[in-house]
Write an enzyme that holds these catalytic residues in place. Structure first.
Site, PDB file in Angstrom:
ATOM      1  CB  SER A   3      -0.919  -0.090   1.252  1.00 30.24           C
ATOM      2  OG  SER A   3      -1.625   0.958   1.335  1.00 30.24           O
ATOM      3  CG  LEU A  60       4.538   6.498   1.418  1.00 31.23           C
ATOM      4  CD1 LEU A  60       5.482   7.307   2.344  1.00 31.23           C
ATOM      5  CD2 LEU A  60       4.346   7.651   0.345  1.00 31.23           C
ATOM      6  CG  ASP A  95       1.686  -4.834   3.524  1.00 28.21           C
ATOM      7  OD1 ASP A  95       2.396  -3.740   3.510  1.00 28.21           O
ATOM      8  OD2 ASP A  95       1.023  -5.111   4.193  1.00 28.21           O
ATOM      9  CG  ASP A 129       3.943  -8.770  12.436  1.00 29.95           C
ATOM     10  OD1 ASP A 129       4.665  -7.648  12.369  1.00 29.95           O
ATOM     11  OD2 ASP A 129       2.910  -8.864  13.270  1.00 29.95           O
ATOM     12  CB  VAL A 130       7.948  -5.337   9.897  1.00 33.13           C
ATOM     13  CG1 VAL A 130       7.842  -5.539   8.172  1.00 33.13           C
ATOM     14  CG2 VAL A 130       7.096  -4.626  10.436  1.00 33.13           C
ATOM     15  CB  SER A 151       7.568  10.705   9.681  1.00 32.25           C
ATOM     16  OG  SER A 151       6.620  11.988   9.773  1.00 32.25           O
ATOM     17  CE1 TYR A 194       4.022   7.379  11.950  1.00 27.85           C
ATOM     18  CE2 TYR A 194       4.002   9.861  11.886  1.00 27.85           C
ATOM     19  CZ  TYR A 194       4.297   8.680  11.172  1.00 27.85           C
ATOM     20  OH  TYR A 194       4.404   8.654   9.803  1.00 27.85           O
ATOM     21  CE  LYS A 197       7.130   6.461  10.745  1.00 24.98           C
ATOM     22  NZ  LYS A 197       7.493   5.261   9.884  1.00 24.98           N
ATOM     23  CB  THR A 237      -0.593   6.744   1.292  1.00 22.70           C
ATOM     24  OG1 THR A 237      -0.708   6.979   2.775  1.00 22.70           O
ATOM     25  CG2 THR A 237       0.830   7.212   0.778  1.00 22.70           C
TER      26      THR A 237
END
Ligand code: NAD
Length: 257
Positions: free
Chosen positions: A15, A17, A36, A57-58, A148, A161, A165, A196
């Site tokens: 999905s 990016l 993904d 799953d990362v 980000s 978040y 990042k 996105t």
């Protein structure tokens, strides 16, 4: 680094990016593995661009290992690793109702965004390190991680978040130094506001997006996923880009709110 004939693994590649990057790298000759959680979108994209989808799953060591094995198993040398899997979360350190930030939510965001990025980087880099160098510099591969602009100027409600990042930005230089020994470059991209599915499909999504665009300097719009992908490819193709954190944001500087 020439993409043609190389294998590339892209987390979050189903999905937004990551998807745009998968399309771009495949169009430039890479054999792409889309890693993904989203099986439906991942399989459909893989079918469209001739990629391989591995449900991943990362945060899971075994699953990331299997995705990397799939990339190695393509028979093309694994040279490109792009981390784009990520989740958002809104919550204040002390919420408006006086309650402290939910710790489980904080842990989850760090787990997916930061630890997930490191998990893919470490396992994939070990595989890249086993390939033959491609040039006189001894280069073997390139890693591009996605942070980000919230890592640099996080807004209120973005503490989890931004921390996740910021961790990705913070890893960039030491990881590049570690991986120089095996001929791998590491760069990080900090997107601003790119259009996105992360912004959702809610009825008021367009109104929400218009508010986000207001502080963009120029061009006065959201970024396009293809513009992000083009930057990722430039970071891969330009051999002198290393240990760098690059913004792609139309000049936006986030305000406190
Ligand atoms: N879109 C933006 O404006 C923007 C801005 C700054 C940073 N980012 C970052 O870019 C990355 C991609 O965002 P996007 O906008 O394309 O979002 P998106 O929601 O369109 O795509 C994210 C993808 O990550 C996958 N994913 C989530 N958790 C996962 C996990 N544990 N394991 C594997 N895959 C997982 C999702 O299934 C999804 O396919 C994220 O890390 C996001 O934080 C996006």
């Amino acid at each position: 680094m020439d993409l043609n004939g190389a294998a590339a693994i892209i987390s979050g590649g189903a999905s937004g990016l990551g998807e745009a990057t998968a399309r771009d790298l495949a169009a430039h000759g890479a054999t792409v593995v889309v890693a993904d959680l989203n099986e439906e979108r991942g399989k459909s994209l893989a079918g469209e661009i001739g990629a391989i989808f591995v449900k991943t799953d990362v945060t899971d060591e075994r699953q990331v290992g299997e995705a990397v094995d799939a990339a190695v198993g393509t028979g093309r040398p694994l040279r490109v690793v792009v981390s784009s899997a990520g989740i958002g979360w809104a919550g204040r350190t002390v919420n408006r109702d006086g309650s402290p930030h939910d710790l489980a939510a904080y842990r989850k965001v760090i787990e997916v965004n930061l630890i997930g990025t490191f998990n893919l980087m470490r396992i994939a880099a070990a595989a890249v390190a086993g390939t033959e160098p491609v040039d006189a510099d001894g280069q073997r591969g390139v890693i591009v991680n996605t942070a980000s602009v919230a890592a640099l100027e996080g807004q209120t409600g973005q503490v989890a978040y931004s921390a996740s990042k910021g961790g990705i930005v913070g890893m960039t230089v030491p990881a590049a130094r570690d991986l120089a020994a095996v001929g791998i470059r590491v760069n990080t991209v900090c997107p601003g506001i790119i259009d996105t599915p992360i912004y959702g499909f809610a009825a008021n999504a367009e109104e929400f997006k218009a508010k986000l665009v207001a502080p963009v300097v120029f061009p006065k719009r959201m970024g396009l996923p293809a513009e992000f992908a083009q930057l990722v490819r430039a970071l891969i193709e330009n051999d002198y880009m290393n240990a760098e954190t690059v913004r792609i944001d139309g000049g936006i500087r986030f305000q406190p709110k």
